[in-house]
Design a protein around this motif. Structure first.
Motif, PDB file in Angstrom:
ATOM      1  N   ARG A  52     -14.352  -7.738  -7.343  1.00  0.00           N
ATOM      2  CA  ARG A  52     -12.970  -8.231  -7.273  1.00  0.00           C
ATOM      3  C   ARG A  52     -12.543  -8.604  -5.855  1.00  0.00           C
ATOM      4  NH1 ARG A  52      -9.570  -4.169 -11.061  1.00  0.00           N
ATOM      5  NH2 ARG A  52     -10.824  -4.401 -12.924  1.00  0.00           N
ATOM      6  N   GLY A  53     -13.077  -8.031  -4.818  1.00  0.00           N
ATOM      7  CA  GLY A  53     -12.676  -8.306  -3.434  1.00  0.00           C
ATOM      8  C   GLY A  53     -11.553  -7.382  -3.007  1.00  0.00           C
ATOM      9  N   PRO A  54     -10.967  -7.642  -1.859  1.00  0.00           N
ATOM     10  CA  PRO A  54      -9.898  -6.781  -1.356  1.00  0.00           C
ATOM     11  C   PRO A  54      -8.624  -6.929  -2.200  1.00  0.00           C
ATOM     12  CG  PRO A  54     -10.226  -8.647   0.109  1.00  0.00           C
ATOM     13  CD  PRO A  54     -11.311  -8.707  -0.931  1.00  0.00           C
ATOM     14  N   ALA A  55      -7.821  -5.875  -2.164  1.00  0.00           N
ATOM     15  CA  ALA A  55      -6.574  -5.876  -2.939  1.00  0.00           C
ATOM     16  C   ALA A  55      -5.615  -6.906  -2.355  1.00  0.00           C
ATOM     17  CB  ALA A  55      -5.945  -4.499  -2.902  1.00  0.00           C
ATOM     18  N   GLY A  56      -4.800  -7.491  -3.218  1.00  0.00           N
ATOM     19  CA  GLY A  56      -3.823  -8.494  -2.784  1.00  0.00           C
ATOM     20  C   GLY A  56      -2.621  -7.855  -2.097  1.00  0.00           C
ATOM     21  N   PHE A  57      -1.770  -8.711  -1.545  1.00  0.00           N
ATOM     22  CA  PHE A  57      -0.595  -8.246  -0.798  1.00  0.00           C
ATOM     23  C   PHE A  57       0.326  -7.418  -1.685  1.00  0.00           C
ATOM     24  CE2 PHE A  57       3.848  -8.871   0.424  1.00  0.00           C
ATOM     25  CZ  PHE A  57       3.837  -8.277   1.677  1.00  0.00           C
ATOM     26  N   LEU A  58       0.652  -7.881  -2.871  1.00  0.00           N
ATOM     27  CA  LEU A  58       1.570  -7.153  -3.753  1.00  0.00           C
ATOM     28  C   LEU A  58       1.005  -5.801  -4.165  1.00  0.00           C
ATOM     29  CD1 LEU A  58       2.946 -10.039  -5.997  1.00  0.00           C
ATOM     30  CD2 LEU A  58       4.099  -8.826  -4.152  1.00  0.00           C
ATOM     31  N   THR A  59      -0.301  -5.729  -4.403  1.00  0.00           N
ATOM     32  CA  THR A  59      -0.922  -4.454  -4.765  1.00  0.00           C
ATOM     33  C   THR A  59      -0.825  -3.478  -3.596  1.00  0.00           C
ATOM     34  OG1 THR A  59      -2.450  -5.666  -6.186  1.00  0.00           O
ATOM     35  CG2 THR A  59      -3.034  -3.394  -5.649  1.00  0.00           C
ATOM     36  N   GLN A  60      -1.087  -3.954  -2.376  1.00  0.00           N
ATOM     37  CA  GLN A  60      -0.992  -3.089  -1.195  1.00  0.00           C
ATOM     38  C   GLN A  60       0.452  -2.647  -0.950  1.00  0.00           C
ATOM     39  OE1 GLN A  60      -2.730  -5.037   2.170  1.00  0.00           O
ATOM     40  NE2 GLN A  60      -4.797  -4.973   1.322  1.00  0.00           N
ATOM     41  N   ALA A  61       1.409  -3.568  -1.098  1.00  0.00           N
ATOM     42  CA  ALA A  61       2.813  -3.232  -0.894  1.00  0.00           C
ATOM     43  C   ALA A  61       3.273  -2.199  -1.921  1.00  0.00           C
ATOM     44  CB  ALA A  61       3.672  -4.485  -0.967  1.00  0.00           C
ATOM     45  N   ASN A  62       2.849  -2.348  -3.173  1.00  0.00           N
ATOM     46  CA  ASN A  62       3.209  -1.406  -4.228  1.00  0.00           C
ATOM     47  C   ASN A  62       2.645  -0.020  -3.918  1.00  0.00           C
ATOM     48  OD1 ASN A  62       4.150  -0.336  -6.606  1.00  0.00           O
ATOM     49  ND2 ASN A  62       2.502  -1.176  -7.856  1.00  0.00           N
ATOM     50  N   ALA A  63       1.387   0.041  -3.480  1.00  0.00           N
ATOM     51  CA  ALA A  63       0.765   1.329  -3.161  1.00  0.00           C
ATOM     52  C   ALA A  63       1.474   1.999  -1.983  1.00  0.00           C
ATOM     53  CB  ALA A  63      -0.712   1.127  -2.860  1.00  0.00           C
ATOM     54  N   LEU A  64       1.831   1.205  -0.979  1.00  0.00           N
ATOM     55  CA  LEU A  64       2.523   1.754   0.188  1.00  0.00           C
ATOM     56  C   LEU A  64       3.913   2.262  -0.194  1.00  0.00           C
ATOM     57  CD1 LEU A  64       2.369   2.228   3.235  1.00  0.00           C
ATOM     58  CD2 LEU A  64       3.318  -0.051   3.555  1.00  0.00           C
ATOM     59  N   LEU A  65       4.628   1.531  -1.028  1.00  0.00           N
ATOM     60  CA  LEU A  65       5.944   1.954  -1.484  1.00  0.00           C
ATOM     61  C   LEU A  65       5.857   3.274  -2.243  1.00  0.00           C
ATOM     62  CD1 LEU A  65       8.985   1.352  -1.905  1.00  0.00           C
ATOM     63  CD2 LEU A  65       8.316   0.202  -4.013  1.00  0.00           C
ATOM     64  N   ARG A  66       4.892   3.389  -3.153  1.00  0.00           N
ATOM     65  CA  ARG A  66       4.733   4.635  -3.914  1.00  0.00           C
ATOM     66  C   ARG A  66       4.390   5.807  -3.004  1.00  0.00           C
ATOM     67  NH1 ARG A  66       3.859   3.973  -9.611  1.00  0.00           N
ATOM     68  NH2 ARG A  66       4.014   1.783 -10.170  1.00  0.00           N
ATOM     69  N   LYS A  67       3.535   5.559  -2.024  1.00  0.00           N
ATOM     70  CA  LYS A  67       3.162   6.612  -1.081  1.00  0.00           C
ATOM     71  C   LYS A  67       4.390   7.072  -0.299  1.00  0.00           C
ATOM     72  CE  LYS A  67       0.690   7.227   3.202  1.00  0.00           C
ATOM     73  NZ  LYS A  67       0.049   6.550   4.276  1.00  0.00           N
ATOM     74  N   ASN A  68       5.198   6.121   0.198  1.00  0.00           N
ATOM     75  CA  ASN A  68       6.386   6.478   0.978  1.00  0.00           C
ATOM     76  C   ASN A  68       7.427   7.198   0.128  1.00  0.00           C
ATOM     77  OD1 ASN A  68       5.438   5.529   3.390  1.00  0.00           O
ATOM     78  ND2 ASN A  68       6.309   3.485   3.133  1.00  0.00           N
ATOM     79  N   LEU A  69       7.602   6.784  -1.130  1.00  0.00           N
ATOM     80  CA  LEU A  69       8.552   7.477  -1.999  1.00  0.00           C
ATOM     81  C   LEU A  69       8.135   8.918  -2.239  1.00  0.00           C
ATOM     82  CD1 LEU A  69       9.497   4.748  -4.628  1.00  0.00           C
ATOM     83  CD2 LEU A  69      10.939   5.733  -2.847  1.00  0.00           C
ATOM     84  N   THR A  70       6.843   9.127  -2.419  1.00  0.00           N
ATOM     85  CA  THR A  70       6.337  10.487  -2.599  1.00  0.00           C
ATOM     86  C   THR A  70       6.583  11.318  -1.339  1.00  0.00           C
ATOM     87  OG1 THR A  70       4.632   9.642  -4.073  1.00  0.00           O
ATOM     88  CG2 THR A  70       4.299  11.849  -3.169  1.00  0.00           C
TER      89      THR A  70
END
Length: 160
Positions: free
Chosen positions: A6-24
């Motif tokens: 699949r290659g590297p994760a896209g911008f939206l996937t990275q932004a979503n993961a970062l948002l979830r991490k920060n909310l936690t």
């Protein structure tokens, strides 16, 4: 099993993961977040309360300009007249002054023994000779820049 291509994760996937991490992370530090937001609010509320208390105290008649009811027209109706002459010492500070005197321009002029004169060290032709110190007639020499030239001409006007 073959590795995914699949290659590297896209911008939206990275932004979503970062948002979830920060909310936690923010959920874990709820007390700190409440303190960060609450402290300025508490300080502002205390300042407003303190200002209202001071205003309430200063609005009492004890601290307002003294007033008296005087029949100024001679028609039997009294008018309220306020002023320094009707005030106590506590009230005087809140009375308006109808025509306050103008303050003169404040300027420090050097003492006679400290005024600039021509010498072996300073040989400027704009300065007077050192003999003026004996006769006590040395003019005050004041340096000023172009910025203050206009102000200096108003202060140092020649009066005859």
């Amino acid at each position: 099993m073959e590795p995914s291509s699949r290659g590297p994760a896209g911008f939206l996937t990275q932004a979503n993961a970062l948002l979830r991490k920060n909310l936690t992370f923010q959920k874990r530090n709820l007390k700190t977040n409440i303190g960060i937001i609450g402290f300025p609010v508490v300080i502002c509320v205390l300042l407003v309360i303190l200002q209202n208390v001071v205003n309430h105290q200063l609005h009492k008649a004890k601290y307002r300009c003294g007033c008296v009811c005087i029949d100024t027209n001679g028609d039997g109706n009294c008018e309220t007249v306020c002023g320094l002459q009707y005030s106590t010492l506590d009230q005087v500070g809140s009375c308006p002054i109808p025509s306050p005197p103008k303050w003169p321009a404040l300027l420090q002029v050097p003492r006679l023994e400290s005024r600039a004169v021509r010498s072996g060290f300073v040989s400027s032709t704009d300065l007077p000779d050192a003999s003026c110190k004996d006769s006590k007639s040395c003019p005050a020499t004041v340096l000023f820049t172009g910025f203050t030239t206009n102000m200096a001409t108003n202060i140092f006007t020649h009066h005859e």
